[in-house]
Scaffold this active site. Structure first.
Site, PDB file in Angstrom:
ATOM      1  N   SER A   1      -3.362   2.878   1.640  1.00 35.96           N
ATOM      2  CA  SER A   1      -3.307   1.912   0.544  1.00 35.96           C
ATOM      3  C   SER A   1      -4.114   0.679   0.907  1.00 35.96           C
ATOM      4  CB  SER A   1      -1.864   1.496   0.294  1.00 35.96           C
ATOM      5  OG  SER A   1      -1.422   0.691   1.369  1.00 35.96           O
ATOM      6  N   LYS A   2      -4.496  -0.034  -0.133  1.00 32.80           N
ATOM      7  CA  LYS A   2      -5.273  -1.239   0.091  1.00 32.80           C
ATOM      8  C   LYS A   2      -4.462  -2.253   0.892  1.00 32.80           C
ATOM      9  CE  LYS A   2      -8.722  -3.925  -2.253  1.00 32.80           C
ATOM     10  NZ  LYS A   2      -9.546  -3.916  -3.450  1.00 32.80           N
ATOM     11  N   ARG A   3      -3.167  -2.304   0.613  1.00 33.06           N
ATOM     12  CA  ARG A   3      -2.342  -3.281   1.306  1.00 33.06           C
ATOM     13  C   ARG A   3      -2.336  -3.021   2.822  1.00 33.06           C
ATOM     14  NH1 ARG A   3       3.369  -3.173   0.090  1.00 33.06           N
ATOM     15  NH2 ARG A   3       2.733  -2.735  -2.032  1.00 33.06           N
TER      16      ARG A   3
ATOM     17  N   GLY B   1      -6.781  -1.947   3.580  1.00 33.40           N
ATOM     18  CA  GLY B   1      -7.884  -2.780   3.105  1.00 33.40           C
ATOM     19  C   GLY B   1      -8.909  -2.001   2.296  1.00 33.40           C
TER      20      GLY B   1
END
Ligand code: GLU
Length: 495
Positions: free
Chosen positions: A247-249, A252
């Site tokens: 995930s982006k969280r 990144g």
């Protein structure tokens, strides 16, 4: 088989994620393989979280990847009346009921179940037992309600076959009378999704394994709406090396398709990499042309095991999974130079070091193509042409610290030798590989040094790099004048 119709239905709440792209790719491959249709449906029912920017990003990302769709983009929000009508129909046909239980009442029941440790709480169907008069009275009193689906109360359960995960059964008893319309009158996603898939005549639902929890309830909705459920194929999840969802969280930019575009991926290389995250052709092939991939693809060969995205966050050596880089490097090496040239041009322009003479009709076009061909064998991304390969295109370039250490600092005599070598090379006529080689060898012999010492020193000073293509080709590519000038400047690199 009837015409295959599949869909890619992203919720436009962010960038196009590589997991989402993989879903799109599998659907696209399946459609292309069976001469079917791929439908792009933007599931923007959640108006608060959907953004125009996200819609554009998704469309842009798919277009860049070369994933073309046959219908759409359709917008889920345009079908709100239809979703509502479906809910009405389910009420009218006795497949659903109005539930007036308040949040507080439900919370109290859940709390009691927790205290009694009776296992997972499921709605106790209080309102399913209301008489028509009771319902009418509550409605007349203006009490808010949600609409719940009536899960069959008989023995048995929902049985279905998932192409990837096999036969699955979920007991009716384990399925709560789920909400299909919120108290604000808005149908829930679960219902909208089914209504849209029925309208779009979807034959196969290929989606992430996280969709599997919805499938039994969705099959109940299909049946209640009088439609045949489609074929389901759920794809394994992609996890990182610590078994976390990517995930982006957590990870990144590296999970966004856009990132790969920025760091210099070829779109097809990314498609090729993503398709292997959860599917294999059944042999050891890893590189596929578009045609080969369409030919090889099948739902049956989707793996059940979760796939691993091998990315080490925080390690600067990992700009992404090394396998993705290897695949990209393969395509950079294998593609026709003429196709690569405009992509390299773009990178050089971005870096501000492009010269018109290298353009299609420019007088140094042949040189430009030759240099690309020479240096690409060690590169992994298009960016590398402007960074690692910068010395071929511009006189301002950085010299790798490790090259200075190993090839210059260890041999202080090069401080005098390299300018001397510059004079020798300046006198070479004609400036051919053979003459250059003879000059270098003779020079080393005279100095009683191994040829590697002046050669590696020269490579460092002329290209800024520790390693690279054959040195004579390098010198020819950089040219006499620039090679000589760089050798003359070399003493400044010795402290
Ligand atoms: N809009 C849903 C999502 O983005 C699609 C789920 C499905 O394929 O049914 O997760």
């Amino acid at each position: 088989m009837n015409e295959v119709r599949v869909r890619f239905p992203p919720s436009p709440t962010g960038y196009l994620h590589i997991g989402g792209a993989r879903t799109a790719i599998y659907n696209w491959l399946f459609a292309r393989k069976h001469n079917g249709k791929l439908i792009l449906r933007i599931e923007d029912t959640d108006a608060e979280r959907s953004t125009q920017e996200s819609i554009e990003g998704i469309i842009d990302g798919l277009t860049w990847l070369g994933i073309d769709w046959d219908e759409g983009p359709y917008f889920q929000s345009e079908h709100a009346a239809e979703h509502q009508a479906a809910a009405e129909r389910l009420l009218a046909t006795g497949h659903a009921y109005k539930c007036f239980c308040t949040k507080e009442e439900l919370e109290a029941k859940r709390e009691a179940a927790r205290a009694a440790k009776t296992g997972d709480y499921r709605y106790d169907k209080t309102c399913r037992r209301l008489s028509p008069e009771e319902v009418a009275a509550k409605e007349a009193a203006g009490l808010p309600y949600v609409v719940r689906f009536k899960v069959p109360e008989e023995a048995g359960g929902v049985r279905f076959h998932d192409v990837v995960y096999g036969d699955i059964e979920r007991a009716y008893d384990d399925i709560e009378d789920f909400v299909i319309v919120r108290s604000n009158g808005r149908p829930l996603y679960l219902l909208c999704n089914v209504v849209d898939d029925i309208r779009d005549r979807i034959t196969h639902i290929i989606r992430g394994q996280d969709g599997l929890v919805n499938t039994p309830r969705q099959i109940l909705l299909y049946r209640a709406l009088g439609a045949e459920p489609p074929v389901f194929a759920h794809m394994p999840l992609t996890l990182d090396t610590k078994k976390r969802k990517i995930s982006k969280r957590t990870h990144g930019e590296v999970v966004a398709v856009q990132y790969y575009r920025e760091i210099g991926f070829l779109p097809w290389a990314l498609v090729n990499f993503l398709v292997l995250l959860g599917w294999s052709p059944g042999d050891d092939r890893e590189i596929f042309s578009r045609e080969e991939l369409i030919e090889a693809f099948s739902l049956e060969r989707i793996n059940r095991a979760n796939s691993v995205f091998n990315y080490q966050k925080g390690d600067p050596k990992f700009i992404t999974d090394p396998k993705a880089l290897t695949i990209n490097a393969h395509y950079l090496r294998a593609m026709p130079v003429a196709e690569l040239a405009p992509l390299v041009e773009k990178e050089l322009r971005k870096a501000g070091i492009w010269k018109e003479d290298w353009g299609e009709n420019g007088k140094e076009r042949a040189w430009f193509l030759r240099v690309i061909d020479l240096i690409r064998s060690r590169f992994h991304t298009l960016k590398d042409f402007a960074t690692l390969g910068r010395a071929y295109f511009d006189d301002e370039f950085e010299i790798e610290a490790k090259a200075i250490k190993k090839n210059l600092a260890k041999h202080p005599q090069l401080k005098e030798w390299l300018p001397e070598l510059a004079d020798r090379l300046a006198a070479v006529e004609p400036f051919t590989a053979e003459n250059i080689e003879n000059t270098l060898r003779r020079f080393a012999e005279e100095k009683g040094a191994k040829p590697g010492v002046p050669i590696n020193g020269l490579r460092t000073v002329v290209t800024g790099r520790l390693a690279g293509p054959g040195i004579f080709d390098v010198i020819l590519a950089v040219g006499k004048e620039r090679t000589v000038a760089r050798l003359r400047r070399a003493p400044a690199l010795f402290v």
